[in-house]
Enzyme design. Structure first.
Site, PDB file in Angstrom:
ATOM      1  CB  SER A 156      -0.949  -0.007   1.201  1.00  0.00           C
ATOM      2  OG  SER A 156      -1.795  -1.134   1.182  1.00  0.00           O
TER       3      SER A 156
ATOM      4  CG  ASP B 188      -4.247  -4.278   5.366  1.00  0.00           C
ATOM      5  OD1 ASP B 188      -4.892  -5.287   5.703  1.00  0.00           O
ATOM      6  OD2 ASP B 188      -3.436  -4.283   4.420  1.00  0.00           O
TER       7      ASP B 188
END
Length: 280
Positions: A101, A165
């Protein structure tokens, strides 16, 4: 507690959905010229080799990004994701690496934007810190990501996106994550919060999401993709995103993405169930 390594799962179908939606959120946020902050609670290593022992052991990327690699009919949201993966692979024809990410965000940052990345795993932190060591717009923090999220808001820019996450290695993670997001939202109510979640135990996942749905927070969106029916067997059957303050028209990009992924994964003979809903 720190045994989880995302390298086993890098580039799988859940990553594709997560990163495609993350890129769409950034694109929509960038329609305003004001600076913004990106906060990642569990940033990982920043990038992953699909040829290493982790990826070879599971091969999960073969049912994820690999299925999109050679496609010429991708909808715009998925095309941007694949284009960024190709850029991360330095234009090579063979798919060998998958960005985490932070790397996706780094490829789409403006000079005025800023990143705050949290990672607790020693090896992954070292890799992440090395990757961004010379960028003054990126701060890498070794520590608890949920505490870091709350400490990082509100950002000075007063505009921001937070990706949460976690590994969900222990059962209390589910409740801790929901409570941390609610606390962060109280400090920074206009921020965009993107919670990624797996479905391993459906009841456990739904209990976490219910905490958010019942929190009184307005403007929440759920995006979920299921590749197999819920089961008591070991393993993830679905994955999704629960987004607070989704930018305008994100739901349109999500539907386009889910519709294509359903057809693409269906070609392998597996049944795909997609879900796009706005909680009441």
């Amino acid at each position: 507690m720190l045994s989880y390594r995302h390298g086993y799962h890098a580039g799988n179908y859940a990553d594709v959905l997560k990163h495609t939606m993350l890129l769409q959120v950034l694109k929509l946020m960038h329609k305003k010229h004001k600076p913004m902050a990106y906060i990642d609670s569990h940033a990982g290593a920043g990038g992953y080799a699909l040829t290493d022992e982790f990826s070879k052991k599971t091969g999960e990327y073969l049912d994820g990004v690999d299925k999109l690699w050679g496609k010429d009919d991708l909808p715009e949201p998925l095309q941007q994701c694949v284009d960024d993966v190709k850029h991360f692979n330095q234009g090579e024809e063979e798919l060998a690496f998958y960005p985490g990410s932070p790397a996706f965000v780094d490829m789409n940052m403006r000079e005025k934007d800023r990143m705050v990345l949290h990672e607790l795993h020693g090896t992954d932190f070292a890799s992440l810190d090395e990757q961004f060591a010379n960028d003054r717009h990126i701060r890498v923090v070794k520590g608890d990501g949920l505490k870091g999220l709350i400490a990082a808001v509100p950002p000075l820019e007063r505009r921001g996106v937070a990706l949460i996450d976690p590994s969900y290695e222990i059962k209390t993670d589910y409740q801790d994550v929901a409570n941390a997001i609610i606390k962060a939202h109280k400090r920074f109510a206009t921020g965009v919060y993107m919670l990624w979640y797996p479905v391993v135990d459906r009841a456990q996942t739904e209990a976490m999401l219910k905490i958010l749905a019942d929190s009184g927070i307005k403007n929440q969106l759920r995006i979920e993709q299921s590749i197999t029916p819920d089961s008591d067997a070991f393993g993830m059957t679905a994955a999704g995103l629960w987004i607070i303050n989704p930018p305008w028209q994100l739901d349109i990009a999500a539907k386009e993405t889910l519709d294509y992924l359903e057809r693409c994964l269906g070609q392998s003979g597996g049944k795909t169930v997609v879900k796009l809903e706005v909680p009441e």
